[in-house]
Design an enzyme around this catalytic site. Structure first.
Site, PDB file in Angstrom:
ATOM      1  N   ARG A  19      60.580  65.760  72.785  1.00 21.56           N
ATOM      2  CA  ARG A  19      59.419  64.933  73.102  1.00 21.56           C
ATOM      3  C   ARG A  19      59.641  64.288  74.465  1.00 21.56           C
ATOM      4  NH1 ARG A  19      57.297  67.463  69.806  1.00 21.56           N
ATOM      5  NH2 ARG A  19      56.073  66.810  67.972  1.00 21.56           N
TER       6      ARG A  19
ATOM      7  N   THR B 188      63.394  69.709  75.167  1.00 23.05           N
ATOM      8  CA  THR B 188      62.389  70.514  74.467  1.00 23.05           C
ATOM      9  C   THR B 188      61.917  69.794  73.214  1.00 23.05           C
ATOM     10  OG1 THR B 188      64.175  71.694  73.311  1.00 23.05           O
ATOM     11  CG2 THR B 188      63.284  72.727  75.302  1.00 23.05           C
TER      12      THR B 188
ATOM     13  N   ARG C  86      72.931  60.093  64.199  1.00 23.14           N
ATOM     14  CA  ARG C  86      73.223  58.988  63.273  1.00 23.14           C
ATOM     15  C   ARG C  86      74.365  59.323  62.327  1.00 23.14           C
ATOM     16  NH1 ARG C  86      67.469  58.037  60.714  1.00 23.14           N
ATOM     17  NH2 ARG C  86      67.542  60.309  60.888  1.00 23.14           N
TER      18      ARG C  86
ATOM     19  N   GLY D   6      70.038  68.541  64.153  1.00 24.78           N
ATOM     20  CA  GLY D   6      69.270  69.014  63.008  1.00 24.78           C
ATOM     21  C   GLY D   6      69.172  70.527  63.039  1.00 24.78           C
TER      22      GLY D   6
ATOM     23  N   GLU E 170      50.856  64.451  77.213  1.00 22.35           N
ATOM     24  CA  GLU E 170      50.597  65.885  77.340  1.00 22.35           C
ATOM     25  C   GLU E 170      49.105  66.147  77.223  1.00 22.35           C
ATOM     26  OE1 GLU E 170      52.960  68.103  74.565  1.00 22.35           O
ATOM     27  OE2 GLU E 170      54.794  67.813  75.735  1.00 22.35           O
TER      28      GLU E 170
ATOM     29  N   HIS F  42      55.154  72.930  77.105  1.00 22.31           N
ATOM     30  CA  HIS F  42      55.396  72.761  75.663  1.00 22.31           C
ATOM     31  C   HIS F  42      55.231  74.089  74.923  1.00 22.31           C
ATOM     32  CE1 HIS F  42      55.333  69.535  72.268  1.00 22.31           C
ATOM     33  NE2 HIS F  42      56.054  70.595  71.935  1.00 22.31           N
TER      34      HIS F  42
END
Length: 382
Positions: free
Chosen positions: A294, A292, A232, A210, A323, A342
């Site tokens: 989830r 980086t 996908r 993405g 987290e 994070h």
């Protein structure tokens, strides 16, 4: 008609072209009559006063570990006049505000089915992030409440890509053990040089091409790396060409050929534990894993096993499940890991872009525009 449409100011009546009418009750004057009317005087309707706009109630839920009320106070100042913003750190912290909310904007704070059921006025959930795994999307879909992210804004893309490369370089150059050794007066060069490596000439496997994945791929080209990606859908050939001839391959093949694997997929039921023990076993023993996106994309126990056995060269992790991570998380003590809390989306510059993107989407929706980046199905009809 929706509540938003009903709240638009009433149209202004056209100016009368004849003699000015006297409003009833003005200075005790009589009701106005139509000039030349032969019948009884026609009473002018009582004026209703200026149209008013009912405030739109926004509940801003900012999790403590990403700034809490302090960050929320800054976010609240970005909303346009006419939005009543309540800042909390938990979605159910203020039941009255939740019950009255037209919009919930959340920064990594859970929005559950119970929260959604307790908000009968709710018309939009806005995630102040690219991810949306902390919102019960299925429950929102059943209630016809759109859930939106800031995905198309690209607000986090630059910094997450930079953080990805910071972790990759730290692993390749053994920065953490080198620093620790020097602090302890240990000249570790003879010991570390056997594991030092270059990015140039290596293959980077990107899971999820993405906006963020593409920014990572662009930087990989600058480092003379080859890029393969899994997802996908295959991106257009011209995009692959711009990314140094990136190749679309099945995930298992990507794991077998990559020297570095970087995760940039959303967390869904299909991607949870995407890298489990069998898939981690497909990686070369010289390969590195970087996450980086989830934490729950990786089976954390399986990753700790692989690192402790020497089946992987190392891992760079900016995200965890949960987290903040608990002290019992084995990855905190696993060999050759580089960890960060994070920070991939929280530079000074990035936080401004995230806040603006989230607020602009909400403000546009409140003004009647269609929301962007819906992840819970089509927007309800207005």
């Amino acid at each position: 008609m929706t509540a938003f449409e009903a709240e638009e100011p009433a149209a202004t009546a056209p100016e009368p072209e004849g003699p000015a009418a006297t409003a009833p009750g003005a200075e005790g004057g009589p009701a106005a009559t139509t000039p030349g009317a032969e019948g009884p005087a026609t009473t002018t309707p009582e004026p209703q006063g200026p149209a008013t706009t009912v405030p739109k109630n926004v509940l801003a839920v900012i999790a403590p570990h990403v700034g809490g009320r302090t960050a929320g106070a800054g976010l609240a100042t970005l909303f346009p006049v006419g939005a009543e913003v309540t800042v909390v750190e938990r979605t159910d912290e203020n039941p009255e505000a939740l019950r009255a909310a037209h919009v919930v904007i959340t920064a990594l704070a859970p929005v559950t089915a119970e929260h959604l059921a307790a908000a009968p006025e709710l018309q939009l959930v806005q995630c102040a992030s690219h991810g949306f795994d902390y919102v019960d999307v299925e429950a929102a879909r059943e209630l016809a409440v759109p859930v939106c992210t800031i995905g198309s804004s690209g607000a986090e893309a630059q910094n997450v890509a930079e953080q990805t490369f910071a972790l990759m370089l730290a692993l390749a150059k053994q920065l953490v053990p080198a620093h620790t050794a020097l602090v302890e007066a240990d000249w570790a060069l003879p010991r570390l040089q056997r594991s030092l490596t270059e990015l140039s000439g290596k293959t980077l496997g990107i899971v999820g091409l993405g906006q963020i994945g593409r920014e990572v791929a662009r930087r990989a080209v600058a480092f003379d790396m080859s890029v393969v990606y899994a997802g996908r859908r295959r991106v257009p050939e011209e995009t692959e060409a711009r990314l140094g001839g990136a190749r679309h391959v099945p995930l298992d093949e990507l794991l077998r050929v990559s020297d570095y694997v970087s995760l940039h997929a959303p967390l869904t039921d299909d991607t949870r534990n995407l890298l489990d023990a069998p898939r981690l076993a497909l990686l070369k023993p010289t390969a590195f894993v970087v996450n980086t996106a989830r934490g729950a994309l990786i089976d954390q126990e399986a990753l700790a096993d692989a690192l402790e056995k020497g089946a992987l060269a190392g891992a760079g992790l900016d995200v965890f499940d949960p987290e903040p991570p608990t002290p019992a998380l084995r990855l905190l003590r696993a060999p050759n890991v580089v960890l960060s809390p994070h920070v991939g989306g929280v530079t000074r510059e990035t936080l401004v872009r995230i806040a603006l993107a989230a607020v602009q989407n909400v403000a546009g929706y409140l003004a009647g525009d269609p929301p962007r980046d819906i992840v819970s199905g089509p927007a309800p009809a207005r």
